[in-house]
Design a protein around this motif. Structure first.
Motif, short mmCIF file in Angstrom:
data_model
loop_
_atom_site.label_atom_id
_atom_site.label_comp_id
_atom_site.label_asym_id
_atom_site.label_seq_id
_atom_site.Cartn_x
_atom_site.Cartn_y
_atom_site.Cartn_z
N UNK A 129 0.84 -1.21 0.00
CA UNK A 129 0.00 0.00 0.00
C UNK A 129 0.87 1.25 0.00
N UNK A 130 1.92 1.23 0.81
CA UNK A 130 2.76 2.41 0.95
C UNK A 130 3.59 2.68 -0.30
N UNK A 131 4.07 1.62 -0.96
CA UNK A 131 4.82 1.83 -2.20
C UNK A 131 3.92 2.46 -3.26
N UNK A 132 2.69 1.96 -3.36
CA UNK A 132 1.75 2.52 -4.34
C UNK A 132 1.43 3.97 -4.02
N UNK A 133 1.27 4.27 -2.74
CA UNK A 133 1.02 5.65 -2.33
C UNK A 133 2.23 6.54 -2.62
N UNK A 134 3.43 6.01 -2.34
CA UNK A 134 4.65 6.78 -2.55
C UNK A 134 4.81 7.20 -4.01
N UNK A 135 4.37 6.35 -4.93
CA UNK A 135 4.50 6.67 -6.35
C UNK A 135 3.68 7.90 -6.74
N UNK A 136 2.70 8.24 -5.92
CA UNK A 136 1.87 9.43 -6.19
C UNK A 136 2.39 10.67 -5.47
N UNK A 137 3.53 10.54 -4.80
CA UNK A 137 4.06 11.64 -3.99
C UNK A 137 5.27 12.31 -4.65
N UNK A 138 5.44 12.08 -5.94
CA UNK A 138 6.51 12.67 -6.73
C UNK A 138 7.90 12.39 -6.14
N UNK A 139 8.19 11.09 -5.88
CA UNK A 139 9.52 10.77 -5.33
C UNK A 139 10.59 10.77 -6.43
N UNK A 140 11.80 11.16 -6.07
CA UNK A 140 12.94 10.94 -6.96
C UNK A 140 13.48 9.54 -6.73
N UNK A 141 13.53 9.16 -5.47
CA UNK A 141 14.02 7.82 -5.11
C UNK A 141 13.13 7.25 -4.00
N UNK A 142 12.96 5.93 -4.05
CA UNK A 142 12.19 5.23 -3.02
C UNK A 142 13.13 4.27 -2.29
N UNK A 143 13.08 4.30 -0.98
CA UNK A 143 13.90 3.39 -0.17
C UNK A 143 12.96 2.51 0.65
N UNK A 144 13.00 1.21 0.40
CA UNK A 144 12.19 0.26 1.18
C UNK A 144 13.14 -0.46 2.13
N UNK A 145 12.86 -0.31 3.43
CA UNK A 145 13.78 -0.85 4.44
C UNK A 145 14.08 -2.32 4.25
N UNK A 146 13.05 -3.11 3.95
CA UNK A 146 13.28 -4.53 3.68
C UNK A 146 12.12 -5.09 2.87
N UNK A 147 12.46 -5.83 1.83
CA UNK A 147 11.45 -6.50 1.00
C UNK A 147 11.36 -7.95 1.47
N UNK A 148 10.15 -8.37 1.86
CA UNK A 148 9.98 -9.72 2.40
C UNK A 148 8.98 -10.57 1.62
N UNK A 149 8.13 -9.93 0.82
CA UNK A 149 7.06 -10.70 0.18
C UNK A 149 6.59 -10.09 -1.12
N UNK A 150 5.27 -10.08 -1.29
CA UNK A 150 4.67 -9.67 -2.56
C UNK A 150 5.00 -8.23 -2.95
N UNK A 151 5.41 -7.41 -1.96
CA UNK A 151 5.76 -6.02 -2.28
C UNK A 151 6.97 -5.91 -3.20
N UNK A 152 7.70 -7.02 -3.38
CA UNK A 152 8.86 -7.01 -4.28
C UNK A 152 8.47 -6.58 -5.68
N UNK A 153 7.29 -7.01 -6.14
CA UNK A 153 6.87 -6.67 -7.51
C UNK A 153 6.62 -5.17 -7.63
#
Length: 408
Positions: free
Chosen positions: A260-284
């Motif tokens: 949910x947060x990655x999808x929301x972040x994409x609407x926040x005009x990020x230059x870079x996204x940092x995900x602390x740890x990828x553990x599951x389906x959020x990898x896609x």
């Protein structure tokens, strides 16, 4: 006959709690004043040495406003991990070494009280109906809690502590966790916007290294960090948004996931996204972000080698989207540029073991091109592991470097 120390402490604590003004939140200083009054009052009945008064004051305060018995460990700067395996067994990691603490909880109920204090600090909940919880303390420490009936021997509490000031790359170089040459190379790749995954086992230093890499992000970039429990300390980033996932409530509702947060972040005009740890389906979702113009994104994942990290990314991405494996592999090959693999050595030290570049596809498989690899010195005995991170080859894909005007 003089009362048992613990019995006395509990009696005094109970008296103090009855005096608390429940209509407002008392400061630590006000609570300490109440404790002092009660301890002094008791010492008029039965003599207490000054050392005993101070010790009683501290223990009651820790029980009421801190983490009781564990607070002593929380204030030891050398301790990086606290492991409570039920009320009678407390282990600590100090300077990379595990040892059993000489203190323990007097009862399971006492430990359960501490558990409830921890989750209340973090605005989380844990119970027999929902016996597993993750939380974050005020100082940034990460806590995992497991209760009965899952934990057979009583509550299990694992606290991962982080330094008050984030560790910088110069410190990692000084500790021989990474070579100066490799750090300079990584600085250039971060500046140029290479997408980097940091892999390693539990306790290998992935979050610490991710923090250190973040200091190389050029000023002015808008960064969105996404974590299960906020741990990152990106002190050099000015335009920063930190997002934290939320577990479902007791009714199983209102969960906010990493996806949910990655999808929301994409609407926040990020230059870079940092995900602390990828553990599951959020990898896609992370891979799609890396493939849609968010160059310079960073993340970490559990793996035993760069190759294993690729396999785990494939598996996690397949959990998130029904795509053929070749399509997933193409997503990974085009989205991820580098894998930095960390390991924990037998002496407890944490080191960069390999830096590998993803070099496209061949016969349906992703090619890995090793750039740096740790080589242990042979024939040298001793407690400390000796060796260095040696350069094996040069970067093949230099397009982002050239576009950023870095290098010759």
């Amino acid at each position: 006959m003089r009362k048992n120390w613990e019995t006395l402490r509990e009696e005094l604590k109970e008296k103090i709690q009855k005096k608390l003004d429940l209509s407002r939140e008392l400061t630590d200083e006000e609570v300490l004043e109440l404790i002092d009054e009660e301890v002094l009052s008791w010492s008029r009945q039965e003599y207490l040495l000054l050392e005993e008064k101070l010790c009683m004051r501290k223990e009651i305060f820790y029980a009421m406003r801190r983490l009781d018995l564990l607070q002593e460990l929380m204030e030891d700067p050398e301790i990086t991990e606290i492991m409570v395996n039920g009320p009678e067994a407390v282990f600590v990691e100090r300077k990379g070494r595990l040892s059993r603490w000489d203190k323990s909880f007097s009862s399971r109920e006492k430990l359960e009280d501490v558990v409830q204090q921890i989750v209340s600090f973090a605005n989380r909940s844990v119970s027999k109906a929902k016996p597993i919880a993750d939380a974050r303390l005020k100082d940034g420490s990460r806590v995992n809690i497991v209760l009965q009936p899952v934990a057979l021997g009583g509550p299990v509490v694992t606290i991962r502590r982080f330094p008050e000031q984030p560790i910088r790359m110069d410190q990692l170089i000084g500790w021989e966790a990474v070579s100066r040459e490799a750090a300079a190379f990584l600085k250039e790749t971060v500046e140029a916007g290479y997408n980097i995954f940091i892999s390693g086992g539990t306790g290998s230093g992935k979050t610490t290294f991710l923090n250190a890499l973040s200091e190389f992000i050029p000023p002015g970039a808008r960064i969105i960090t996404i974590e299960d429990n906020a741990e990152l300390q990106l002190v050099t980033v000015e335009n920063l948004v930190s997002l934290e996932a939320r577990s479902a409530n007791l009714e199983g509702e209102h969960e906010i996931s990493i996806r949910d947060l990655i999808r929301t972040a994409l609407r926040m005009r990020p230059d870079r996204i940092i995900v602390g740890e990828v553990r599951g389906a959020e990898a896609v979702d992370m891979l799609q972000a890396m493939n849609t113009g968010h160059d310079g994104s960073l993340s970490t994942g559990h793996a035993n080698s760069p190759g294993d990290m690729l396999n785990r990314l494939e598996t996690m991405a397949l959990m998130g989207m029904e795509l053929p494996l070749p399509a997933i592999r193409r997503q990974i090959a085009s989205g991820v540029d580098l894998i930095v693999h960390l390991g924990r050595m037998r002496d407890g030290s944490r080191r960069v073991l390999e830096i590998a570049e993803l070099d496209g596809m061949e016969a349906g498989e992703i090619r890995l091109h090793s750039l740096f690899a740790f080589e242990e010195d042979s024939g040298i005995k001793g407690e400390r592991v000796r060796g260095r991170l040696r350069k094996k080859d040069s970067l093949l894909h230099t397009g982002k470097m050239r576009a950023a005007g870095i290098g010759g």
